[in-house]
Scaffold this motif. Sequence first.
Motif, PDB file in Angstrom:
ATOM      1  N   LYS A  17     108.025 -44.776  48.777  1.00  0.00           N
ATOM      2  CA  LYS A  17     107.007 -45.252  49.721  1.00  0.00           C
ATOM      3  C   LYS A  17     105.745 -44.409  49.599  1.00  0.00           C
ATOM      4  O   LYS A  17     104.629 -44.944  49.635  1.00  0.00           O
ATOM      5  N   LEU A  18     105.946 -43.094  49.451  1.00  0.00           N
ATOM      6  CA  LEU A  18     104.786 -42.205  49.273  1.00  0.00           C
ATOM      7  C   LEU A  18     103.987 -42.605  48.044  1.00  0.00           C
ATOM      8  O   LEU A  18     102.763 -42.535  48.037  1.00  0.00           O
ATOM      9  N   LYS A  19     104.713 -43.020  47.020  1.00  0.00           N
ATOM     10  CA  LYS A  19     104.034 -43.401  45.775  1.00  0.00           C
ATOM     11  C   LYS A  19     103.549 -44.836  45.803  1.00  0.00           C
ATOM     12  O   LYS A  19     103.105 -45.369  44.780  1.00  0.00           O
ATOM     13  N   LYS A  20     103.703 -45.499  46.959  1.00  0.00           N
ATOM     14  CA  LYS A  20     103.247 -46.878  47.155  1.00  0.00           C
ATOM     15  C   LYS A  20     103.900 -47.871  46.177  1.00  0.00           C
ATOM     16  O   LYS A  20     103.245 -48.787  45.669  1.00  0.00           O
ATOM     17  N   VAL A  21     105.171 -47.639  45.941  1.00  0.00           N
ATOM     18  CA  VAL A  21     105.926 -48.583  45.098  1.00  0.00           C
ATOM     19  C   VAL A  21     106.134 -49.870  45.916  1.00  0.00           C
ATOM     20  O   VAL A  21     106.300 -49.833  47.136  1.00  0.00           O
TER      21      VAL A  21
END
Length: 367
Positions: free
Chosen positions: A102-106
């Motif tokens: 989620k942090l990496k906006k996957v």
Amino acid sequence: MSIRLSITELSKVYPTGEGVKRFSLDIKNGELVTLLGPSGCGKSTVLRSVGGFIDPNEGSIQIDGTEVNHLPPEKRPSAMVFQSYNLWPHMTVFDNLAFSMKLKKVKKSQIIEKVNWALTLVQLQGYEKKYPTELSGGQQQRIALARALLLEPKVLLLDEPFSALDAKLRHELREELREIQAKQQLTMLFVTHDQEEALSISDRIVVMNKGNIEQVDSPQNIYNYPASMFVAQFIGKMNFLQGYANSEKISIHSLAYPNLTQYNGNVTVAVRPEDIVIVNDAEMGLDATIEKVMMLGHYAEVSLYTDYGKLKMFVERNEMSQFKVFDTIRIAFSTIQAFPEENTTHINELPKVQNPIKEENERYEKV
Ligand code: ADP
Ligand code: MG
């Protein structure tokens, strides 16, 4: 195979003087290497230095040829699994696993797919909605492993990941870990103080003692050819006897074995309990009195009393009934290892020969 992780001359010395000194190790791509040694020998110090949780005093750590020393843990292409599972208690399994993606906006659909993949690998499909407190210790560690796998690390670091679990679960999980490692061709640096665990899962083992490396080799070679007294004592069961070495043979009272070492003088001879054999030859062997017979599952341990010390011998379960307490048997050793004592010299280190022929004759006479 190419080198994945390269640790060169790593030193981390704490104010107490303890720590790790000039530690070097290369790990190949797809290899599972274990750091094994007693508590306090520096295993975690090495692992945490690789992961970026400790700043070493000296040395270089390279992953795929790139130095990572200056990078914080989250920027390194490594992931770590700790003994305490470190899951977020207020998050579901899914959220624990999805967090870094989620942090990496996957994309959401991709996150779901990946979480499912990781849960399948650790055999916990369908556990997405559970909270860590609803899971057993073994299940929590599986989730911690899944979370580390989702980071797709080039090197997976595991610090005694199973030591908080009971023996049966520990055995199961280490087998599963080995399967996942082989299937995914993961490169792993695994830490344990449990020699059985190290012997059973590793491609290579690094035996450590007081911040130094004692031996690096395959599990078979570590067991069969311990490189030092420390390794001989630490790995498996071993008997120790006094022996004497000259240039040709190593003698233990009436028994003699070819001297494959360079040692000369008194040596400590090490014999595995399974390498003690019965001999019927009256000329050869040592007398031993049976003191105790203990059933240990598929084999039995026979305690022997000899004039040269107490010995332990392993015998097959179906041979156990032949061993009766107080009987005297004759024993020999199918194979031995020898280690130097304080005054042992090296054959290469023998005093320089003044009169080669005379000295050679004298040496010969002593044999
Ligand atoms: P292991 O993981 O093999 O049990 P560690 O790497 O944790 O060993 O520790 C190696 C030695 O360094 C031990 O003697 C330990 O007490 C000491 N040590 C570890 N961390 C610290 C620290 N932060 N400060 C001082 N001494 C430490
Ligand atoms: Mg440790």
